[in-house]
Design a protein around this motif. Sequence first.
Motif, PDB file in Angstrom:
ATOM      1  N   LEU A   1      50.113  16.535  38.107  1.00 61.40           N
ATOM      2  CA  LEU A   1      51.041  17.373  38.871  1.00 61.40           C
ATOM      3  C   LEU A   1      50.256  18.553  39.442  1.00 61.40           C
ATOM      4  CD1 LEU A   1      54.054  17.829  39.586  1.00 61.40           C
ATOM      5  CD2 LEU A   1      54.177  19.298  37.567  1.00 61.40           C
ATOM      6  N   THR A   2      50.377  18.780  40.756  1.00 59.41           N
ATOM      7  CA  THR A   2      49.709  19.901  41.414  1.00 59.41           C
ATOM      8  C   THR A   2      50.747  20.970  41.728  1.00 59.41           C
ATOM      9  OG1 THR A   2      47.999  18.510  42.366  1.00 59.41           O
ATOM     10  CG2 THR A   2      48.388  20.620  43.446  1.00 59.41           C
ATOM     11  N   HIS A   3      50.460  22.200  41.308  1.00 62.85           N
ATOM     12  CA  HIS A   3      51.343  23.355  41.507  1.00 62.85           C
ATOM     13  C   HIS A   3      50.654  24.339  42.436  1.00 62.85           C
ATOM     14  CE1 HIS A   3      53.821  26.875  40.228  1.00 62.85           C
ATOM     15  NE2 HIS A   3      52.692  27.507  40.476  1.00 62.85           N
ATOM     16  N   GLU A   4      51.434  24.944  43.322  1.00 60.71           N
ATOM     17  CA  GLU A   4      50.941  26.044  44.151  1.00 60.71           C
ATOM     18  C   GLU A   4      52.087  27.020  44.336  1.00 60.71           C
ATOM     19  OE1 GLU A   4      48.357  26.746  48.231  1.00 60.71           O
ATOM     20  OE2 GLU A   4      48.979  24.726  47.673  1.00 60.71           O
ATOM     21  N   ASP A   5      51.804  28.345  44.256  1.00 62.84           N
ATOM     22  CA  ASP A   5      52.902  29.309  44.343  1.00 62.84           C
ATOM     23  C   ASP A   5      52.575  30.515  45.205  1.00 62.84           C
ATOM     24  OD1 ASP A   5      51.628  31.335  42.687  1.00 62.84           O
ATOM     25  OD2 ASP A   5      52.224  30.183  40.926  1.00 62.84           O
ATOM     26  N   SER A   6      53.597  31.339  45.399  1.00 61.30           N
ATOM     27  CA  SER A   6      53.516  32.504  46.281  1.00 61.30           C
ATOM     28  C   SER A   6      52.748  33.681  45.692  1.00 61.30           C
ATOM     29  CB  SER A   6      54.929  32.957  46.660  1.00 61.30           C
ATOM     30  OG  SER A   6      55.677  33.281  45.506  1.00 61.30           O
TER      31      SER A   6
ATOM     32  N   GLY B   1      49.706  33.188  44.378  1.00 57.57           N
ATOM     33  CA  GLY B   1      48.293  32.828  44.447  1.00 57.57           C
ATOM     34  C   GLY B   1      47.801  31.812  43.446  1.00 57.57           C
ATOM     35  N   ASN B   2      48.665  31.263  42.623  1.00 56.70           N
ATOM     36  CA  ASN B   2      48.241  30.260  41.662  1.00 56.70           C
ATOM     37  C   ASN B   2      48.206  28.880  42.296  1.00 56.70           C
ATOM     38  OD1 ASN B   2      48.172  31.937  39.220  1.00 56.70           O
ATOM     39  ND2 ASN B   2      50.380  32.081  39.552  1.00 56.70           N
ATOM     40  N   LYS B   3      47.193  28.107  41.937  1.00 56.92           N
ATOM     41  CA  LYS B   3      47.130  26.691  42.287  1.00 56.92           C
ATOM     42  C   LYS B   3      46.396  25.992  41.167  1.00 56.92           C
ATOM     43  CE  LYS B   3      46.044  23.168  45.592  1.00 56.92           C
ATOM     44  NZ  LYS B   3      45.643  22.782  46.928  1.00 56.92           N
ATOM     45  N   GLY B   4      46.967  24.886  40.717  1.00 56.19           N
ATOM     46  CA  GLY B   4      46.311  24.165  39.643  1.00 56.19           C
ATOM     47  C   GLY B   4      46.890  22.789  39.454  1.00 56.19           C
ATOM     48  N   HIS B   5      46.218  22.028  38.602  1.00 53.72           N
ATOM     49  CA  HIS B   5      46.596  20.659  38.312  1.00 53.72           C
ATOM     50  C   HIS B   5      46.874  20.524  36.820  1.00 53.72           C
ATOM     51  CE1 HIS B   5      45.009  19.778  42.292  1.00 53.72           C
ATOM     52  NE2 HIS B   5      43.923  20.443  41.950  1.00 53.72           N
TER      53      HIS B   5
ATOM     54  N   MET C   1      56.059  28.129  33.960  1.00 57.14           N
ATOM     55  CA  MET C   1      56.255  29.094  35.031  1.00 57.14           C
ATOM     56  C   MET C   1      57.423  29.981  34.635  1.00 57.14           C
ATOM     57  SD  MET C   1      56.938  28.616  39.114  1.00 57.14           S
ATOM     58  CE  MET C   1      58.674  28.196  38.968  1.00 57.14           C
ATOM     59  N   SER C   2      57.177  31.268  34.582  1.00 52.38           N
ATOM     60  CA  SER C   2      58.233  32.258  34.408  1.00 52.38           C
ATOM     61  C   SER C   2      58.508  32.829  35.781  1.00 52.38           C
ATOM     62  CB  SER C   2      57.800  33.365  33.448  1.00 52.38           C
ATOM     63  OG  SER C   2      57.619  32.852  32.154  1.00 52.38           O
ATOM     64  N   ALA C   3      59.694  32.558  36.321  1.00 58.00           N
ATOM     65  CA  ALA C   3      60.002  32.976  37.684  1.00 58.00           C
ATOM     66  C   ALA C   3      60.205  34.481  37.785  1.00 58.00           C
ATOM     67  CB  ALA C   3      61.235  32.233  38.200  1.00 58.00           C
ATOM     68  N   GLY C   4      60.628  35.116  36.691  1.00 52.19           N
ATOM     69  CA  GLY C   4      60.800  36.565  36.696  1.00 52.19           C
ATOM     70  C   GLY C   4      61.654  37.038  37.857  1.00 52.19           C
ATOM     71  N   THR C   5      61.194  38.066  38.545  1.00 50.78           N
ATOM     72  CA  THR C   5      61.952  38.659  39.656  1.00 50.78           C
ATOM     73  C   THR C   5      61.983  37.769  40.893  1.00 50.78           C
ATOM     74  OG1 THR C   5      59.969  39.828  40.369  1.00 50.78           O
ATOM     75  CG2 THR C   5      61.506  41.031  38.925  1.00 50.78           C
ATOM     76  N   GLY C   6      61.174  36.718  40.904  1.00 45.13           N
ATOM     77  CA  GLY C   6      61.201  35.771  42.007  1.00 45.13           C
ATOM     78  C   GLY C   6      59.841  35.208  42.340  1.00 45.13           C
ATOM     79  N   ILE C   7      59.810  33.915  42.601  1.00 45.06           N
ATOM     80  CA  ILE C   7      58.581  33.216  42.956  1.00 45.06           C
ATOM     81  C   ILE C   7      58.968  32.015  43.812  1.00 45.06           C
ATOM     82  CG2 ILE C   7      58.601  31.751  40.891  1.00 45.06           C
ATOM     83  CD1 ILE C   7      55.525  32.059  40.784  1.00 45.06           C
ATOM     84  N   ARG C   8      58.073  31.637  44.701  1.00 45.42           N
ATOM     85  CA  ARG C   8      58.228  30.394  45.469  1.00 45.42           C
ATOM     86  C   ARG C   8      57.099  29.477  45.030  1.00 45.42           C
ATOM     87  NH1 ARG C   8      61.565  30.230  49.540  1.00 45.42           N
ATOM     88  NH2 ARG C   8      60.352  28.689  50.705  1.00 45.42           N
ATOM     89  N   HIS C   9      57.421  28.184  44.855  1.00 42.09           N
ATOM     90  CA  HIS C   9      56.378  27.260  44.427  1.00 42.09           C
ATOM     91  C   HIS C   9      56.646  25.854  44.942  1.00 42.09           C
ATOM     92  CE1 HIS C   9      58.076  24.854  40.907  1.00 42.09           C
ATOM     93  NE2 HIS C   9      59.094  25.527  41.383  1.00 42.09           N
ATOM     94  N   SER C  10      55.593  25.045  44.918  1.00 42.50           N
ATOM     95  CA  SER C  10      55.699  23.625  45.235  1.00 42.50           C
ATOM     96  C   SER C  10      55.048  22.848  44.103  1.00 42.50           C
ATOM     97  CB  SER C  10      55.001  23.312  46.562  1.00 42.50           C
ATOM     98  OG  SER C  10      53.626  23.630  46.488  1.00 42.50           O
TER      99      SER C  10
ATOM    100  N   GLU D   1      57.571  40.129  35.553  1.00 43.25           N
ATOM    101  CA  GLU D   1      56.581  39.638  36.509  1.00 43.25           C
ATOM    102  C   GLU D   1      56.552  38.118  36.492  1.00 43.25           C
ATOM    103  OE1 GLU D   1      54.497  41.227  38.731  1.00 43.25           O
ATOM    104  OE2 GLU D   1      55.764  42.961  38.253  1.00 43.25           O
ATOM    105  N   PRO D   2      56.584  37.495  37.659  1.00 47.09           N
ATOM    106  CA  PRO D   2      56.420  36.045  37.704  1.00 47.09           C
ATOM    107  C   PRO D   2      55.022  35.670  37.217  1.00 47.09           C
ATOM    108  CG  PRO D   2      57.198  36.889  39.816  1.00 47.09           C
ATOM    109  CD  PRO D   2      56.818  38.066  38.985  1.00 47.09           C
ATOM    110  N   ARG D   3      54.916  34.503  36.586  1.00 41.57           N
ATOM    111  CA  ARG D   3      53.604  34.037  36.138  1.00 41.57           C
ATOM    112  C   ARG D   3      53.611  32.523  36.015  1.00 41.57           C
ATOM    113  NH1 ARG D   3      54.014  32.727  30.937  1.00 41.57           N
ATOM    114  NH2 ARG D   3      55.695  33.640  29.758  1.00 41.57           N
ATOM    115  N   TRP D   4      52.414  31.953  35.998  1.00 40.02           N
ATOM    116  CA  TRP D   4      52.236  30.507  35.873  1.00 40.02           C
ATOM    117  C   TRP D   4      50.974  30.256  35.085  1.00 40.02           C
ATOM    118  CZ3 TRP D   4      48.119  27.450  37.474  1.00 40.02           C
ATOM    119  CH2 TRP D   4      48.305  26.076  37.378  1.00 40.02           C
TER     120      TRP D   4
END
Length: 157
Positions: A73-78, A80-84, A93-102, A126-129
């Motif tokens: 699974l490949t993740h990328e978010d708003s 700056g995180n990208k990983g497999h 992923m903790s969405a916290g106050t808000g995050i966009r991801h694919s 804080e959002p985090r991944w």
Amino acid sequence: MLQHRPLAEIGGGDLGWLKAKHHFAIGGHGNPAHVAVGNLFVLNDDEIAPKAGFPQHPHADIEIISYVRDGVLTHEDSIGNKGHTQAGDVQVMSAGTGIRHSEYNEQDVPTRMFQIWLRPRTGGGEPRWDTRAFPKTDRSGSFVALASGYGAPDALP
């Protein structure tokens, strides 16, 4: 209370690129008789076709844990995180106050995963991944905390 449910009673859908089994009803999907358990409101058994996936979309105040059973699974978010995340490993992923991801399957074989959604004990933050490889041999035949909101040793927070 957790209950055993026959596979035939679990709602699901087939979008071609996504085959999903929804263990809890959410947003018109799944068996309406299967309601959330406390803060746990999504437990999906998903299969993402090769070269397909979820385009970027938003979340806020949600904790998402993905356990990849087969494939990658490949993740990328708003932020700056990208990983497999590979089979046998976990991403959180903790969405916290808000995050966009694919989330995409960039491979030539299906990706199968369990996805768990929890409402956080407190909103905001804080959002985090993160993702982590877990040794397969060390957990064979035993329960191991892979993700925890209670500081379990070696678990993803």
